[in-house]
Design a protein around this motif. Sequence first.
Motif, PDB file in Angstrom:
ATOM      1  N   ARG A  85       0.833  -1.221   0.000  1.00  0.00           N
ATOM      2  CA  ARG A  85       0.000   0.000   0.000  1.00  0.00           C
ATOM      3  C   ARG A  85       0.862   1.263   0.000  1.00  0.00           C
ATOM      4  O   ARG A  85       0.524   2.272  -0.619  1.00  0.00           O
ATOM      5  N   VAL A  86       1.996   1.173   0.706  1.00  0.00           N
ATOM      6  CA  VAL A  86       2.907   2.326   0.753  1.00  0.00           C
ATOM      7  C   VAL A  86       3.335   2.667  -0.678  1.00  0.00           C
ATOM      8  O   VAL A  86       3.381   3.831  -1.079  1.00  0.00           O
ATOM      9  N   VAL A  87       3.605   1.624  -1.455  1.00  0.00           N
ATOM     10  CA  VAL A  87       4.077   1.814  -2.836  1.00  0.00           C
ATOM     11  C   VAL A  87       2.956   2.372  -3.709  1.00  0.00           C
ATOM     12  O   VAL A  87       3.135   3.377  -4.414  1.00  0.00           O
ATOM     13  N   THR A  88       1.796   1.724  -3.678  1.00  0.00           N
ATOM     14  CA  THR A  88       0.721   2.142  -4.591  1.00  0.00           C
ATOM     15  C   THR A  88       0.224   3.544  -4.233  1.00  0.00           C
ATOM     16  O   THR A  88      -0.054   4.341  -5.126  1.00  0.00           O
ATOM     17  N   ASP A  89       0.153   3.860  -2.934  1.00  0.00           N
ATOM     18  CA  ASP A  89      -0.282   5.209  -2.541  1.00  0.00           C
ATOM     19  C   ASP A  89       0.685   6.260  -3.080  1.00  0.00           C
ATOM     20  O   ASP A  89       0.281   7.288  -3.613  1.00  0.00           O
ATOM     21  N   ARG A  90       1.979   5.981  -2.926  1.00  0.00           N
ATOM     22  CA  ARG A  90       2.987   6.955  -3.363  1.00  0.00           C
ATOM     23  C   ARG A  90       2.912   7.152  -4.877  1.00  0.00           C
ATOM     24  O   ARG A  90       3.028   8.270  -5.374  1.00  0.00           O
ATOM     25  N   VAL A  91       2.707   6.039  -5.603  1.00  0.00           N
ATOM     26  CA  VAL A  91       2.608   6.121  -7.067  1.00  0.00           C
ATOM     27  C   VAL A  91       1.370   6.923  -7.465  1.00  0.00           C
ATOM     28  O   VAL A  91       1.430   7.800  -8.330  1.00  0.00           O
ATOM     29  N   HIS A  92       0.257   6.638  -6.818  1.00  0.00           N
ATOM     30  CA  HIS A  92      -0.974   7.354  -7.160  1.00  0.00           C
ATOM     31  C   HIS A  92      -0.851   8.842  -6.807  1.00  0.00           C
ATOM     32  O   HIS A  92      -1.287   9.704  -7.568  1.00  0.00           O
ATOM     33  N   ASP A  93      -0.218   9.132  -5.670  1.00  0.00           N
ATOM     34  CA  ASP A  93      -0.015  10.544  -5.298  1.00  0.00           C
ATOM     35  C   ASP A  93       0.831  11.266  -6.345  1.00  0.00           C
ATOM     36  O   ASP A  93       0.687  12.469  -6.556  1.00  0.00           O
ATOM     37  N   ALA A  94       1.727  10.493  -6.970  1.00  0.00           N
ATOM     38  CA  ALA A  94       2.599  11.096  -8.002  1.00  0.00           C
ATOM     39  C   ALA A  94       1.912  11.111  -9.369  1.00  0.00           C
ATOM     40  O   ALA A  94       2.532  11.467 -10.368  1.00  0.00           O
ATOM     41  N   GLY A  95       0.668  10.667  -9.421  1.00  0.00           N
ATOM     42  CA  GLY A  95      -0.087  10.711 -10.678  1.00  0.00           C
ATOM     43  C   GLY A  95       0.106   9.503 -11.572  1.00  0.00           C
ATOM     44  O   GLY A  95      -0.243   9.546 -12.756  1.00  0.00           O
ATOM     45  N   GLY A  96       0.659   8.414 -11.023  1.00  0.00           N
ATOM     46  CA  GLY A  96       0.946   7.242 -11.858  1.00  0.00           C
ATOM     47  C   GLY A  96      -0.020   6.090 -11.658  1.00  0.00           C
ATOM     48  O   GLY A  96      -0.961   6.174 -10.861  1.00  0.00           O
ATOM     49  N   ARG A  97       0.215   5.038 -12.398  1.00  0.00           N
ATOM     50  CA  ARG A  97      -0.562   3.818 -12.311  1.00  0.00           C
ATOM     51  C   ARG A  97       0.405   2.639 -12.271  1.00  0.00           C
ATOM     52  O   ARG A  97       1.435   2.672 -12.962  1.00  0.00           O
ATOM     53  N   ILE A  98       0.047   1.607 -11.520  1.00  0.00           N
ATOM     54  CA  ILE A  98       0.989   0.500 -11.347  1.00  0.00           C
ATOM     55  C   ILE A  98       0.252  -0.830 -11.242  1.00  0.00           C
ATOM     56  O   ILE A  98      -0.779  -0.932 -10.559  1.00  0.00           O
ATOM     57  N   ALA A  99       0.768  -1.818 -11.954  1.00  0.00           N
ATOM     58  CA  ALA A  99       0.219  -3.180 -11.888  1.00  0.00           C
ATOM     59  C   ALA A  99       1.268  -4.088 -11.247  1.00  0.00           C
ATOM     60  O   ALA A  99       2.474  -3.833 -11.370  1.00  0.00           O
ATOM     61  N   MET A 100       0.813  -5.108 -10.562  1.00  0.00           N
ATOM     62  CA  MET A 100       1.747  -6.036  -9.920  1.00  0.00           C
ATOM     63  C   MET A 100       1.901  -7.285 -10.769  1.00  0.00           C
ATOM     64  O   MET A 100       0.903  -7.883 -11.174  1.00  0.00           O
ATOM     65  N   GLN A 101       3.130  -7.654 -11.037  1.00  0.00           N
ATOM     66  CA  GLN A 101       3.317  -8.903 -11.787  1.00  0.00           C
ATOM     67  C   GLN A 101       3.275 -10.096 -10.839  1.00  0.00           C
ATOM     68  O   GLN A 101       3.908 -10.097  -9.780  1.00  0.00           O
ATOM     69  N   ILE A 102       2.505 -11.111 -11.236  1.00  0.00           N
ATOM     70  CA  ILE A 102       2.480 -12.365 -10.481  1.00  0.00           C
ATOM     71  C   ILE A 102       3.341 -13.350 -11.257  1.00  0.00           C
ATOM     72  O   ILE A 102       3.050 -13.689 -12.406  1.00  0.00           O
ATOM     73  N   LEU A 103       4.421 -13.752 -10.632  1.00  0.00           N
ATOM     74  CA  LEU A 103       5.395 -14.611 -11.311  1.00  0.00           C
ATOM     75  C   LEU A 103       5.531 -15.935 -10.573  1.00  0.00           C
ATOM     76  O   LEU A 103       6.075 -15.982  -9.463  1.00  0.00           O
ATOM     77  N   HIS A 104       5.035 -16.983 -11.196  1.00  0.00           N
ATOM     78  CA  HIS A 104       5.265 -18.328 -10.679  1.00  0.00           C
ATOM     79  C   HIS A 104       6.371 -18.924 -11.529  1.00  0.00           C
ATOM     80  O   HIS A 104       6.231 -19.067 -12.742  1.00  0.00           O
ATOM     81  N   ALA A 105       7.490 -19.265 -10.896  1.00  0.00           N
ATOM     82  CA  ALA A 105       8.673 -19.655 -11.670  1.00  0.00           C
ATOM     83  C   ALA A 105       8.642 -21.113 -12.123  1.00  0.00           C
ATOM     84  O   ALA A 105       9.413 -21.511 -13.012  1.00  0.00           O
ATOM     85  N   GLY A 106       7.779 -21.949 -11.510  1.00  0.00           N
ATOM     86  CA  GLY A 106       7.764 -23.357 -11.897  1.00  0.00           C
ATOM     87  C   GLY A 106       9.139 -23.974 -11.744  1.00  0.00           C
ATOM     88  O   GLY A 106       9.797 -23.801 -10.716  1.00  0.00           O
ATOM     89  N   ARG A 107       9.621 -24.654 -12.792  1.00  0.00           N
ATOM     90  CA  ARG A 107      10.916 -25.343 -12.672  1.00  0.00           C
ATOM     91  C   ARG A 107      12.093 -24.377 -12.702  1.00  0.00           C
ATOM     92  O   ARG A 107      13.241 -24.784 -12.524  1.00  0.00           O
TER      93      ARG A 107
END
Length: 673
Positions: A85-107
């Motif tokens: 939340r600290v990250v997304t709030d700061r990004v939104h306050d700066a006027g940006g948008r951010i998506a989180m990558q979900i990475l399952h590495a498997g093997r």
Amino acid sequence: MSLYPLLLSPLVVGGITLPNRVLMGSMHTNLEETRDWNRVAEFYAERARGGVGLMVTGGMAPNREGGVFPGAAGLFSAQDIANHRVVTDRVHDAGGRIAMQILHAGRYAYGKECVAPSPIKSPISPFPPHELDEEGIEKQIADIATAAARAKEAGYDGVEVMGSEGYFLNQFIVTHTNKRTDRWGGSYENRIRLPLEVVRRVRAAVGTDFILIYRLSMIDLVPDGSTWDEVVMLAKAVEAAGASILNTGIGWHEARIPTIATSVPQRAFTWVTKKLMGHVGIPVITSNRINRPEIAEAVLAEGCADMVSMARPFLADPHFVRKASEGRAAEIAPCIACNQACLDHTFAGKISTCLVNPRACHETELVIAPAAEKKRYAVVGAGAAGITAALTLAERGHDVTLFEQSNQIGGQLNYAKEVPGKEEFHGLVNWFATMLERSSVTLRLNTTADVAGLTSFDAVVIATGVTPRDPQIPTDARAQVVNYADLLSGVAQAGQSVAVIGAGGIGFDVAEFLVEKSPSATMRPADWRKEWGVTDPELKRGGLTDPEPARAERQVTLMQRKPEKPGRGLAKTTGWIHRASLQAKGVTMIGGVNYERIEAAGVRVSFGPGREGARLVPADTVVLCTGQESNRALADRLVAAGRVVHVIGGADVAAELDAKRAINQAMRLAATL
Ligand code: NAP
Ligand code: SF4
């Protein structure tokens, strides 16, 4: 009118209007693992302030077994959600948008608990994966969907489901890694069941008006990869399952074809993304080796994609988009695709940064603030270190004069830019020239600074660089011997058969310079594809075909004294490319030699402490690439005269001299003066 009308036009994705078509692609920087959330937030907020349309975080693990390495970051607890939340709030306050990558590495997960569709060890990991049963598969899908729901709770604007680059989802899709005979393997419909189920369940978990990016491998570059028909079928099915936008994945991590290194031609794979255009209704993103706004604009103008992903360019310059939109593209610090401070750091477990911009991922700690007391500084030497020191001192308000004894700036970078496959270094030297022009620094070319001429300055920064080392090998008078600096700058030429003494980074570069024709394959994309065996995935599965190496321009032997295979000490993410390239061109590499004598007909060598097996390595030219020595004479004279001097770059330490260290050291010093 904007110079980049397409790039800077809005795009609606997942119910959200993005202000432009620039995506900051996912990069694993190891920042999240520091747990210093203020630092993570500042990294992304700085890029949001720079105007990028949408950012994607580094890969977050959906569960312990899917993490790239043990302890990989993810949203596992309420505290994790609050931290993000600290990250997304700061990004939104700066006027940006951010998506989180979900990475399952498997093997590809570097741990004993790793799981995969089939128990086949990957060539890039020591851990054989556990084959998942039905219950295990359901757990992975549920964990990915839960991670997406938690991302939404943490304030992200979307998620990216990592389905390419040979990670877990990709491992289900192709028979290369999926040998199952149940409903998750066998036919193509069965093999794509898992990624489609993941997309459906993620969409169900996050609801509408939330960006769902699916990163789809469009050219696997591994044996038994997907056919083009299969790629298109998957793309359509992913759209139907609920994705808002498709991102392009190029090549698996285990592929033996470079996909992002500096020797890869610019925008080398946008033709692959273009093939998908028109097959789906949702927007499509292209990526790989795009590092300037005019290239991104051309990619869009040619209909290769709806949006352009750039990742490393945002380490080099967080304000890429803002500078482009303000007509200041020449001021964008160029990512030279070297990997030296980003991916090489990531793989070494260190925090990523950038060779060109040491502030990347260090925004909270390396701060360039106005100087408390303005001073007059002389900086001597306009190589990477000297220029960086001069620019940083000037930015802080000091009065700076930069002395350079030759007629050009750039120092050692001027050799690097002559190396085939390192053409990006031209961009770096040009950028330094622009920044000097637009700064208050007084540049004095063709000026040799001396003690007397420096008396009027408050302090002196010495960045006088290095001189190529002469290894003092006994040499016949008729032998043709040159050093790398004279060869690369065109002062000296080589014959048809060349012995290179010293197999460090520069020995490898010189060997490439000698065997490759000009302009290099990096500048001839069709030939580059032929040399590495890349073809249209419509013609061959995975886009993989037999390589057709070009004929070498010269016969070259590369030697070192260390009794090991030359090239072992090269960088982790790019060393294999240099070794493979020289091998393909028939360069002979010899380790463990003693240099007995340089003769007119070649280099007489022997082997081992007993100096056995003496023989002549035939060559009409011998090139010395035996490291460097610091130019400290002026620094020593100034110290003797009682002056305050700061010595940086190669003048400070010649061993393992490189631009990354020089620029970092220069900026850090200048930030404190
Ligand atoms: P280097 O990596 O230190 O290699 C110098 C080579 O010369 C070694 O092979 C060394 O090997 C040999 N040598 C040293 N002293 C010698 C002597 N007295 N007699 C005979 N051989 C001697 O230096 P470099 O190749 O000049 O590169 C300088 C720096 O530039 C590197 O550290 C690297 O960071 C940077 N660089 C990086 C890249 C890159 O791709 N990332 C490319 C170019 C340069 P033996 O002692 O085994 O003979
Ligand atoms: Fe680009 Fe090199 Fe910087 Fe990485 S370290 S972002 S590759 S310039």
